[in-house]
Design a protein around this motif. Sequence first.
Motif, mmCIF file in Angstrom:
data_model
loop_
_atom_site.group_PDB
_atom_site.id
_atom_site.type_symbol
_atom_site.label_atom_id
_atom_site.label_comp_id
_atom_site.label_asym_id
_atom_site.label_seq_id
_atom_site.Cartn_x
_atom_site.Cartn_y
_atom_site.Cartn_z
ATOM 1 N N LEU A 9 0.829 -1.199 0.000
ATOM 2 C CA LEU A 9 0.000 0.000 0.000
ATOM 3 C C LEU A 9 0.866 1.253 0.000
ATOM 4 N N LEU A 10 1.898 1.281 0.808
ATOM 5 C CA LEU A 10 2.806 2.430 0.842
ATOM 6 C C LEU A 10 3.505 2.630 -0.506
ATOM 7 N N LYS A 11 3.887 1.544 -1.141
ATOM 8 C CA LYS A 11 4.524 1.628 -2.467
ATOM 9 C C LYS A 11 3.548 2.213 -3.486
ATOM 10 N N ILE A 12 2.317 1.756 -3.460
ATOM 11 C CA ILE A 12 1.302 2.262 -4.388
ATOM 12 C C ILE A 12 1.055 3.748 -4.150
ATOM 13 N N LEU A 13 0.967 4.156 -2.893
ATOM 14 C CA LEU A 13 0.753 5.568 -2.573
ATOM 15 C C LEU A 13 1.918 6.430 -3.052
ATOM 16 N N ARG A 14 3.141 5.957 -2.876
ATOM 17 C CA ARG A 14 4.311 6.712 -3.364
ATOM 18 C C ARG A 14 4.263 6.860 -4.880
ATOM 19 N N GLU A 15 3.932 5.782 -5.574
ATOM 20 C CA GLU A 15 3.851 5.829 -7.030
ATOM 21 C C GLU A 15 2.742 6.764 -7.499
ATOM 22 N N LEU A 16 1.613 6.773 -6.804
ATOM 23 C CA LEU A 16 0.519 7.675 -7.141
ATOM 24 C C LEU A 16 0.964 9.125 -6.988
ATOM 25 N N GLU A 17 1.638 9.431 -5.911
ATOM 26 C CA GLU A 17 2.141 10.793 -5.701
ATOM 27 C C GLU A 17 3.118 11.194 -6.798
ATOM 28 N N LEU A 19 3.121 10.106 -9.864
ATOM 29 C CA LEU A 19 2.335 10.329 -11.077
ATOM 30 C C LEU A 19 1.602 11.666 -11.027
ATOM 31 N N LYS A 20 1.073 12.017 -9.860
ATOM 32 C CA LYS A 20 0.341 13.274 -9.725
ATOM 33 C C LYS A 20 1.250 14.475 -9.940
ATOM 34 N N HIS A 25 -1.612 21.104 -11.423
ATOM 35 C CA HIS A 25 -2.642 21.072 -10.373
ATOM 36 C C HIS A 25 -4.016 21.412 -10.921
ATOM 37 N N GLU A 26 -4.066 22.184 -11.991
ATOM 38 C CA GLU A 26 -5.336 22.532 -12.634
ATOM 39 C C GLU A 26 -5.153 22.481 -14.146
ATOM 40 N N VAL A 66 -10.395 22.720 -14.055
ATOM 41 C CA VAL A 66 -10.662 21.520 -13.268
ATOM 42 C C VAL A 66 -9.417 21.157 -12.469
ATOM 43 N N ASN A 67 -9.604 20.768 -11.193
ATOM 44 C CA ASN A 67 -8.432 20.400 -10.399
ATOM 45 C C ASN A 67 -7.945 19.004 -10.760
ATOM 46 N N GLN A 68 -6.732 18.712 -10.351
ATOM 47 C CA GLN A 68 -6.014 17.503 -10.746
ATOM 48 C C GLN A 68 -6.767 16.211 -10.445
ATOM 49 N N ASP A 69 -7.346 16.094 -9.271
ATOM 50 C CA ASP A 69 -8.048 14.855 -8.911
ATOM 51 C C ASP A 69 -9.222 14.582 -9.847
ATOM 52 N N ILE A 70 -9.915 15.629 -10.220
ATOM 53 C CA ILE A 70 -11.058 15.477 -11.128
ATOM 54 C C ILE A 70 -10.585 15.102 -12.528
ATOM 55 N N VAL A 71 -9.469 15.671 -12.948
ATOM 56 C CA VAL A 71 -8.907 15.319 -14.265
ATOM 57 C C VAL A 71 -8.626 13.825 -14.325
ATOM 58 N N LEU A 72 -8.054 13.280 -13.271
ATOM 59 C CA LEU A 72 -7.785 11.840 -13.239
ATOM 60 C C LEU A 72 -9.078 11.024 -13.320
ATOM 61 N N ARG A 73 -10.115 11.473 -12.628
ATOM 62 C CA ARG A 73 -11.413 10.768 -12.689
ATOM 63 C C ARG A 73 -12.019 10.856 -14.089
ATOM 64 N N ILE A 74 -11.884 12.008 -14.732
ATOM 65 C CA ILE A 74 -12.410 12.177 -16.090
ATOM 66 C C ILE A 74 -11.666 11.259 -17.055
ATOM 67 N N ARG A 75 -10.362 11.209 -16.935
ATOM 68 C CA ARG A 75 -9.572 10.347 -17.820
ATOM 69 C C ARG A 75 -9.957 8.888 -17.644
ATOM 70 N N ARG A 76 -10.154 8.451 -16.390
ATOM 71 C CA ARG A 76 -10.587 7.073 -16.136
ATOM 72 C C ARG A 76 -11.961 6.814 -16.747
ATOM 73 N N HIS A 77 -12.866 7.768 -16.589
ATOM 74 C CA HIS A 77 -14.229 7.618 -17.109
ATOM 75 C C HIS A 77 -14.210 7.402 -18.624
ATOM 76 N N TYR A 78 -13.474 8.230 -19.328
ATOM 77 C CA TYR A 78 -13.456 8.127 -20.783
ATOM 78 C C TYR A 78 -12.547 7.008 -21.290
#
Length: 82
Positions: A9-17, A19-20, A25-26, A66-78
Amino acid sequence: MINENKELLLKILRELEELKILLPHELSLSEISNLTGVSNNTLRKYITSNFEPEVEYKKKGGKIIVNQDIVLRIRRHYAKKR
């Protein structure tokens, strides 16, 4: 087992950070359109019907930002639609 899960879990969180950091940020609606290949109008309708104004997106000078978190959700959606 618990320690292995915690380490994973810690490894995944580090990798997510990491990537972000690569994404601004917007992003504007047109920048998201360029990233996803989805038209501005389709994105505008999706954003305004699924996200809260002034919390998850805002309008600046006639542009939707749009803020960064929403951009990621939009990309996943499409990505699911392709």
